[in-house]
Design an enzyme around this catalytic site. Structure first.
Site, PDB file in Angstrom:
ATOM      1  N   LEU A  28       1.021   3.786  -3.184  1.00 30.53           N
ATOM      2  CA  LEU A  28       0.728   4.840  -2.212  1.00 30.53           C
ATOM      3  C   LEU A  28      -0.581   4.532  -1.486  1.00 30.53           C
ATOM      4  O   LEU A  28      -0.655   4.656  -0.262  1.00 30.53           O
ATOM      5  CB  LEU A  28       0.635   6.205  -2.901  1.00 30.53           C
ATOM      6  CG  LEU A  28       0.171   7.346  -1.994  1.00 30.53           C
ATOM      7  CD1 LEU A  28       1.176   7.615  -0.885  1.00 30.53           C
ATOM      8  CD2 LEU A  28      -0.105   8.593  -2.804  1.00 30.53           C
ATOM      9  N   HIS A  29      -1.592   4.121  -2.228  1.00 34.16           N
ATOM     10  CA  HIS A  29      -2.881   3.774  -1.616  1.00 34.16           C
ATOM     11  C   HIS A  29      -2.701   2.688  -0.556  1.00 34.16           C
ATOM     12  O   HIS A  29      -3.232   2.796   0.549  1.00 34.16           O
ATOM     13  CB  HIS A  29      -3.869   3.326  -2.690  1.00 34.16           C
ATOM     14  CG  HIS A  29      -5.081   2.638  -2.155  1.00 34.16           C
ATOM     15  ND1 HIS A  29      -5.954   3.238  -1.260  1.00 34.16           N
ATOM     16  CD2 HIS A  29      -5.554   1.396  -2.354  1.00 34.16           C
ATOM     17  CE1 HIS A  29      -6.914   2.381  -0.955  1.00 34.16           C
ATOM     18  NE2 HIS A  29      -6.701   1.257  -1.602  1.00 34.16           N
ATOM     19  N   ARG A  30      -1.930   1.647  -0.876  1.00 34.30           N
ATOM     20  CA  ARG A  30      -1.708   0.564   0.098  1.00 34.30           C
ATOM     21  C   ARG A  30      -0.981   1.084   1.331  1.00 34.30           C
ATOM     22  O   ARG A  30      -1.303   0.704   2.456  1.00 34.30           O
ATOM     23  CB  ARG A  30      -0.941  -0.584  -0.551  1.00 34.30           C
ATOM     24  CG  ARG A  30      -1.822  -1.414  -1.484  1.00 34.30           C
ATOM     25  CD  ARG A  30      -1.132  -2.671  -1.959  1.00 34.30           C
ATOM     26  NE  ARG A  30       0.003  -2.445  -2.833  1.00 34.30           N
ATOM     27  CZ  ARG A  30      -0.078  -2.189  -4.132  1.00 34.30           C
ATOM     28  NH1 ARG A  30      -1.260  -2.090  -4.714  1.00 34.30           N
ATOM     29  NH2 ARG A  30       0.997  -2.019  -4.847  1.00 34.30           N
ATOM     30  N   PHE A  33      -3.378   3.100   3.388  1.00 34.16           N
ATOM     31  CA  PHE A  33      -4.320   2.165   4.004  1.00 34.16           C
ATOM     32  C   PHE A  33      -3.668   1.473   5.198  1.00 34.16           C
ATOM     33  O   PHE A  33      -4.251   1.404   6.283  1.00 34.16           O
ATOM     34  CB  PHE A  33      -4.767   1.131   2.969  1.00 34.16           C
ATOM     35  CG  PHE A  33      -5.718   0.108   3.506  1.00 34.16           C
ATOM     36  CD1 PHE A  33      -7.075   0.373   3.570  1.00 34.16           C
ATOM     37  CD2 PHE A  33      -5.259  -1.120   3.956  1.00 34.16           C
ATOM     38  CE1 PHE A  33      -7.958  -0.570   4.073  1.00 34.16           C
ATOM     39  CE2 PHE A  33      -6.131  -2.067   4.452  1.00 34.16           C
ATOM     40  CZ  PHE A  33      -7.492  -1.791   4.513  1.00 34.16           C
ATOM     41  N   GLN A 177      -7.958   7.192   1.814  1.00 32.79           N
ATOM     42  CA  GLN A 177      -6.715   6.432   1.662  1.00 32.79           C
ATOM     43  C   GLN A 177      -6.190   6.439   0.232  1.00 32.79           C
ATOM     44  O   GLN A 177      -5.259   5.717  -0.089  1.00 32.79           O
ATOM     45  CB  GLN A 177      -6.910   5.038   2.236  1.00 32.79           C
ATOM     46  CG  GLN A 177      -7.040   5.167   3.736  1.00 32.79           C
ATOM     47  CD  GLN A 177      -7.629   3.970   4.425  1.00 32.79           C
ATOM     48  OE1 GLN A 177      -8.251   3.110   3.828  1.00 32.79           O
ATOM     49  NE2 GLN A 177      -7.439   3.926   5.734  1.00 32.79           N
TER      50      GLN A 177
END
Length: 189
Positions: A28-30, A33, A177
């Site tokens: 999810l973070h990627r 981002f 992010q």
């Protein structure tokens, strides 16, 4: 923040839920981002606190506008994990809910790399540096956390997550992010 979607981990005999949540949250973070998204927040509705029980649980809830959540979910960020995650529908937030700030908390834990840096900086031996860190350590951490790899340094770290006190009114703002914010709220239900 008028819609949400729940992502629930399915039980897996080979991997503990904490490891799977770390993998899901890292993806999810990627995705956030890559999309440069600052309008999607997260919460962990089943989180537990306490020194022995601190876990984010097996459900990750994404909060945002319908269009933002739709745009995120059409991206391939869940590829390779779809069989491990049950994805709900994008639903409207119920009426009359409370709101919470979900933020990152950082602690001085006195880990080995900090002790070594301290010893070098102050020209003392490692044992003395450890003793100084032990005497100044903070109380035990009771917040849930997710283990992630840093995108920049590739180092593994614990992202501690604090769900603030429920409040009756929402607070606008942006999210980082990781889907966390120091002041913006998500609906809590």
């Amino acid at each position: 923040m008028d819609h949400y979607i729940d992502l629930r981990l399915r039980p897996d005999p080979d991997f503990p839920p904490s490891m799977l949540m770390g993998a899901l949250y890292g993806r999810l973070h990627r995705a956030l981002f890559d999309q440069d998204a600052n309008d999607i927040g997260v919460s962990f509705p089943d989180h537990k606190t306490g020194v022995r029980a601190r876990t984010p649980g097996d459900r990750l809830r994404l909060h945002g506008k319908h269009q933002s959540l739709t745009q995120l979910m059409v991206q391939p960020w869940l590829n390779g994990m779809r069989e491990l995650v049950e994805t709900g529908d994008i639903l409207p937030v119920p009426d009359g809910v409370l709101h919470r700030v979900v933020r990152r908390r950082q602690f001085k834990t006195g880990n080995d790399s900090q002790v070594k840096r301290y010893a070098r900086r102050h020209a003392i031996d490692l044992e003395e540096a450890r003793a100084r860190f032990a005497s100044s350590s903070e109380p035990r951490i009771t917040l849930p956390f997710v283990s992630l790899n840093s995108r920049s340094s590739q180092q593994r770290f614990a992202l501690f997550i604090e769900h603030g006190e429920p409040q009756p009114t929402p607070a606008d703002g942006s999210f980082n992010q990781y889907g966390l914010s120091q002041g913006a709220t998500i609906p809590w239900f």
